[in-house]
Design a protein around this motif. Structure first.
Motif, mmCIF file in Angstrom:
data_model
loop_
_atom_site.group_PDB
_atom_site.id
_atom_site.type_symbol
_atom_site.label_atom_id
_atom_site.label_comp_id
_atom_site.label_asym_id
_atom_site.label_seq_id
_atom_site.Cartn_x
_atom_site.Cartn_y
_atom_site.Cartn_z
ATOM 1 N N VAL A 4 0.843 -1.197 0.000
ATOM 2 C CA VAL A 4 0.000 0.000 0.000
ATOM 3 C C VAL A 4 0.879 1.248 0.000
ATOM 4 N N GLY A 5 0.684 2.088 -0.999
ATOM 5 C CA GLY A 5 1.356 3.378 -1.054
ATOM 6 C C GLY A 5 0.339 4.497 -0.989
ATOM 7 N N VAL A 6 0.777 5.687 -0.642
ATOM 8 C CA VAL A 6 -0.123 6.844 -0.585
ATOM 9 C C VAL A 6 0.423 7.941 -1.489
ATOM 10 N N TYR A 7 -0.498 8.752 -1.986
ATOM 11 C CA TYR A 7 -0.098 9.826 -2.891
ATOM 12 C C TYR A 7 -1.082 10.976 -2.779
ATOM 13 N N ASP A 8 -0.611 12.154 -3.165
ATOM 14 C CA ASP A 8 -1.471 13.331 -3.092
ATOM 15 C C ASP A 8 -0.851 14.434 -3.928
ATOM 16 N N ILE A 9 -1.639 15.457 -4.171
ATOM 17 C CA ILE A 9 -1.166 16.683 -4.806
ATOM 18 C C ILE A 9 -1.317 17.810 -3.791
ATOM 19 N N ARG A 10 -0.361 18.699 -3.767
ATOM 20 C CA ARG A 10 -0.395 19.816 -2.819
ATOM 21 C C ARG A 10 -1.432 20.848 -3.274
ATOM 22 N N THR A 11 -2.690 20.475 -3.094
ATOM 23 C CA THR A 11 -3.780 21.348 -3.545
ATOM 24 C C THR A 11 -3.741 22.707 -2.863
ATOM 25 N N TYR A 12 -3.144 22.762 -1.679
ATOM 26 C CA TYR A 12 -3.098 24.037 -0.958
ATOM 27 C C TYR A 12 -2.260 25.068 -1.706
ATOM 28 N N GLU A 13 -1.314 24.615 -2.547
ATOM 29 C CA GLU A 13 -0.536 25.575 -3.334
ATOM 30 C C GLU A 13 -1.437 26.262 -4.369
#
Length: 362
Positions: A130-139
């Motif tokens: 299991v890996g996790v990922y995201d985009i820095r939407t706060y930028e």
């Protein structure tokens, strides 16, 4: 006679090979399988839409190495667990779970299918498979805030928000900080709707914010309803996760656009090459995973250039959004000058910054 037999064998073998190629039965030529699970409709023009665009771009760039599929409108409840189990049973090499609420289901199903790779968006629980990922939407939220700070007349901004999880809190705070960077008088109001996608509720929340004198609206929800409501009332709004300008050409200031293929393409390539390893991926402006785009005609060239200049500083590492001095909502100092929040601190954010005029939900 032997020559005739040899020719016959060659013809038969060639015919069988042709059938295998047509049917895709040749293991050496068969594409790997990957599945994507969306919490809303893939054409919501928001979160799920942006993931699906990323899926298609990644599949195309890998030139036949992967065949992808998707399932939409899967809520983060018992139905999601059944969905992940079924996809694993179907032989998908990797399954992408694209919303935070899938976390417990992924944790359970991944233990039952140790040879299947699971990638969880917005999550924080990892395992060997299991890996996790995201985009820095706060930028993107920060850049929207900078533009909102230039365009507001009331000095009151509004945000339509789904759930009080760290991802959403980061976006609200960053939007406020971006606006305050050019207009210190800014206040941000928030209306919570407890869902990621419900155009009716999103519209009602937008109208409620406008009634509180908010003239620039943002959102962390997934339909164009907010920016449409803003235009209807003569206010401005932002597209979220994709360019929503076609829905409100006179109200759409700009959009925070996500490019999930920046994550999906390398992950699928790693799985194909059998070199994938569990970990955490968090991409932002620097990696080209998020940008501000779709500027409306009401944005002057000077305003656009100022926003893009901030974007470029973030891209080049010259500016970090959550940098000190930073104050909490009650005015207490959170972060001293020259310091910035770590990824760990960002992932557990559970407070508002100074200028957010809203109660933190219990």
């Amino acid at each position: 006679m032997n020559n005739l037999l040899n020719l016959k064998n060659i013809f038969v073998n060639a015919s069988l090979l042709g059938l295998l190629l047509i049917s895709g039965a040749n293991p050496a030529l068969a594409a790997d399988q990957a599945a994507f699970v969306y919490v809303a409709h893939k054409n919501d023009y928001g979160w799920s839409y942006s993931h699906d665009i990323g899926r298609l771009k990644a599949e195309k760039s890998l030139q036949g190495k992967f065949k992808t599929s998707y399932i939409e409108n899967i809520l983060d409840n018992a139905d999601s667990e059944r969905t992940f189990r079924r996809l694993a049973q179907q032989g998908n090499k990797v399954i992408f779970a694209t919303t935070f609420g899938y976390m417990n289901a992924i944790e359970k199903v991944a233990k039952q299918f140790p040879n299947t790779i699971f990638m969880h968006a917005n999550g924080y629980k990892t395992a060997k498979n299991v890996g996790v990922y995201d985009i820095r939407t706060y930028e993107g939220s920060y850049l929207q805030g900078v533009l909102a700070g230039y365009k507001t007349k009331s000095n009151i901004l509004g945000v339509v928000a789904p759930f009080p999880i760290p991802e959403v809190i980061r976006d609200i705070n960053a939007y406020t900080l971006g606006a305050q960077s050019v207009n210190p008088k800014i206040k941000t109001k928030v209306v919570w709707i407890n869902t990621w996608f419900d155009p009716g509720k999103e519209r009602e929340a937008a109208l409620a914010l406008i009634s509180q004198n908010a003239d620039i609206l943002s959102q962390v929800t997934n339909s164009p309803a907010v920016v449409k409501a803003a235009q209807e009332k003569g206010k401005f709004g932002f597209g979220w996760n994709s360019d929503m300008s076609k829905f409100a050409p006179k109200g759409h200031l700009a959009a925070s656009v996500l490019y999930w293929e920046k994550i999906y393409t390398p992950v699928l390539q790693q799985v194909h090459n059998k070199i994938w390893k569990s970990g955490s991926t968090w991409y932002g402006v620097k990696e080209g995973a998020i940008d501000i785009a779709g500027f409306g005609p009401m944005v002057s060239n000077n305003e656009k250039m100022k926003v893009l200049a901030v974007r470029d500083k973030i891209r080049n590492g010259q500016y970090i959004v959550f940098s000190g001095p930073l104050y909490k909502q009650d005015g207490t100092l959170l972060l001293g000058k020259g310091k910035h929040l770590s990824n760990t601190q960002l992932m557990s954010m559970n407070y508002f910054v100074k200028g957010v005029d809203a109660a933190y939900p219990k």
